[in-house]
Design a protein around this motif. Structure first.
Motif, PDB file in Angstrom:
ATOM      1  N   VAL A 224      20.671 -40.133 -17.232  1.00  0.00           N
ATOM      2  CA  VAL A 224      20.269 -41.269 -16.167  1.00  0.00           C
ATOM      3  C   VAL A 224      20.579 -42.525 -16.862  1.00  0.00           C
ATOM      4  CG1 VAL A 224      18.510 -42.038 -14.881  1.00  0.00           C
ATOM      5  CG2 VAL A 224      18.584 -39.661 -15.403  1.00  0.00           C
ATOM      6  N   VAL A 256      18.220 -41.810 -21.248  1.00  0.00           N
ATOM      7  CA  VAL A 256      17.703 -42.517 -20.071  1.00  0.00           C
ATOM      8  C   VAL A 256      17.789 -44.023 -20.706  1.00  0.00           C
ATOM      9  CG1 VAL A 256      15.547 -43.332 -18.904  1.00  0.00           C
ATOM     10  CG2 VAL A 256      15.806 -40.765 -19.445  1.00  0.00           C
ATOM     11  N   LEU A 278      14.270 -44.139 -24.657  1.00  0.00           N
ATOM     12  CA  LEU A 278      14.615 -44.862 -23.577  1.00  0.00           C
ATOM     13  C   LEU A 278      15.186 -46.425 -24.162  1.00  0.00           C
ATOM     14  CD1 LEU A 278      12.044 -43.131 -22.612  1.00  0.00           C
ATOM     15  CD2 LEU A 278      11.914 -45.066 -20.689  1.00  0.00           C
TER      16      LEU A 278
END
Length: 502
Positions: A224, A256, A278
């Motif tokens: 993502v 991510v 992240l």
């Protein structure tokens, strides 16, 4: 609506490749909220429609459900069950929608070597520049254990998930909770799993009936990147909410990064267990917490901006809210959270009541926070930081090179634990004076979004981040944004720079 099966999709592969080959990088300016026309190629006809003209049809496998945005866009709805491979192509005059619980694959269980009998994998790929909307709180995208999402935009052409109201032009600075959100469920460990043989997992993702967790720390739920998620979050029942982005048992094999959640009615991002990492995260206007963690997350996050919604001062919201197993479980028996945080800038809300804190550390959290800035508006009575649980203080929350600038440095109810942990670290500033700045003309509900380092922040000595956690990269500064020339957040996000409204 039934989803594709892999055999069907293989038969259609030539058509799908032809559609993908027609794509274009052109798209409406991502920060402007302009959904008219769109760019890009594609379509089943030889000539794409003119700007402002809806596509004549939908790609194979998507339901044609009419027009939107003053009849300028064709709405093509994803199937509610996606088994096998499905690509969402960028096409001129086209916008996509989800309706109800839209599932990628079915739950394949905790063991990748022995998937649950009868389960099926789904792989959903979304091309750069694609826009997808939903119409209500029960509309959300769920990627089940064993399936994957590849949503990869670019710095100038992000993928946008938003609400019908936003597409129709009726949202404003206070809009929120207009659809569900995105949920990734994986097979990485979490506090509700028994990790000794036989491995069992009983975790259910908040806001859904989906299961998560397992014993695969490096589980891969996809990628993502360069994605906006706007006006999402929905309360299914009291204490049971969908967030903007939910990461449940997601493993470190998942990417991510460059993700923004804007105006979620609950948390911006909530992480339930897992080992996902992240990078380059923006959370603006969440009505509850910005980054919320639970059930034993053991990953890292580097480079993040959180700016809290100034309205709704009765909310007990925080930039960070970290917790794990309940306090009723003896510490020695808990699968505690071990979050690693580097280079975040948290801008707390202008609270007129004791509205939580900018950064809140609750039960069973052995956190390490380095090279970060916590600040709030002058006069706010919310503390910059709080350690709310005795065992969290005992298990060791570590702060190094953290600069705090709040009227109240520690939440009064938690001063003893908070002070002890913060002063035990090195190069920490409890009562600093913020010199943060922001691009000219930015605001969120009349709150200036100051997140770019000034002289005081840049004077703080820096911790070698990779020495703390290998995922991190080394920097010469604390906080998310070193100076005005450091513009990693521009182009793909909204609401942070002048003209890039959401």
């Amino acid at each position: 609506m039934t989803g594709f099966r892999l055999t069907t999709l293989l038969a259609l592969s030539a058509s799908a490749l032809a559609l993908a080959a027609c794509g274009s990088s052109e798209v409406a300016s991502p920060g402007e909220g302009d959904f008219g026309g769109g760019g890009g190629g594609g379509g089943t006809g030889p000539t794409p429609p003119a700007p402002g003209t809806p596509a004549a049809d939908c790609p194979t496998g998507f339901a044609n459900v009419g027009l939107i945005a003053n009849n300028t866009l064709r709405v093509c709805q994803l199937p509610q069950q996606i088994n096998g491979a499905l690509t969402v192509p960028l096409r001129a005059g086209t916008i996509y929608s989800i309706s109800g619980r839209t599932s990628v694959g079915t739950d394949r269980g905790i063991d990748p070597a022995a998937p649950t009998a009868g389960s099926e994998q789904g792989i959903l790929t979304i091309e750069a520049g694609v826009r997808i909307f939903a119409s209500g709180g029960s509309d959300y995208l769920l990627v089940n254990r064993g399936s994957q999402l590849f949503a990869e935009g670019t710095a100038t052409n992000p993928i946008i998930f938003t609400s019908r109201q936003n597409v129709e032009g009726t949202t404003n600075e206070n809009s929120q909770g207009q659809w569900g959100g995105i949920v990734l469920a994986g097979r990485a460990p979490q506090a509700n799993c028994q990790l000794t043989a036989p491995v069992t997992c009983t975790g259910t993702v908040e806001g859904t009936s989906a299961f998560y967790g397992g014993n695969t720390p490096a589980d891969n739920s996809g990628r993502v990147r360069y994605v906006q998620i706007k006006y999402s979050g929905f309360e299914i029942s009291s204490g049971n909410e969908l967030q903007g982005l939910t990461l449940a048992g997601v493993g470190s094999g998942t990417t991510v990064e460059f993700v923004q959640v804007h105006n979620s009615s609950d948390d911006g991002i909530e992480i339930f267990g897992g080992n996902v990492n992240l990078r380059r995260i923006v959370i603006t206007g969440a009505d509850d917490d910005g980054l919320d963690t639970d059930t034993g997350w053991r990953g890292g996050a580097q480079f993040g901006i959180v700016t809290q919604r100034p309205a709704g001062t009765t909310s007990r919201s925080a930039g960070f809210e970290f917790s794990a197993a309940p306090a009723s479980t003896p510490l020695a028996n808990r699968y505690v959270s071990q979050p690693k945080i580097a280079n975040w800038t948290l801008v707390g809300r202008n609270a007129t009541i004791d509205a939580h804190t900018v950064a809140h550390f609750d039960t069973g959290t052995d956190a390490t926070v380095i090279n970060s800035v916590f600040t709030s508006v002058a006069g706010s009575v919310a503390g910059c930081m709080a350690i709310n649980d005795a065992d969290t203080g005992t298990s060791g929350v570590t702060f190094n090179s953290v600069f705090m600038s709040c009227t109240v440095p520690y939440r009064p109810a938690n001063t003893t634990l908070s002070t002890a942990a913060f002063t035990a670290g090195t190069n920490n500033t409890a009562n600093g004076t913020s010199t943060l700045t922001a691009p000219t003309g930015t605001s969120l509900s009349n709150q200036t979004l100051t997140f770019i380092n000034g002289a005081n922040e840049n004077a703080v000595p820096v911790v070698n981040a990779p020495g703390v956690y290998p995922f991190f990269t080394a920097t010469t500064y604390i906080g998310a944004v070193q100076n005005a020339a450091d513009t990693w957040y521009t182009g793909w996000s909204c609401g942070l720079t002048s003209g890039a409204t959401c």
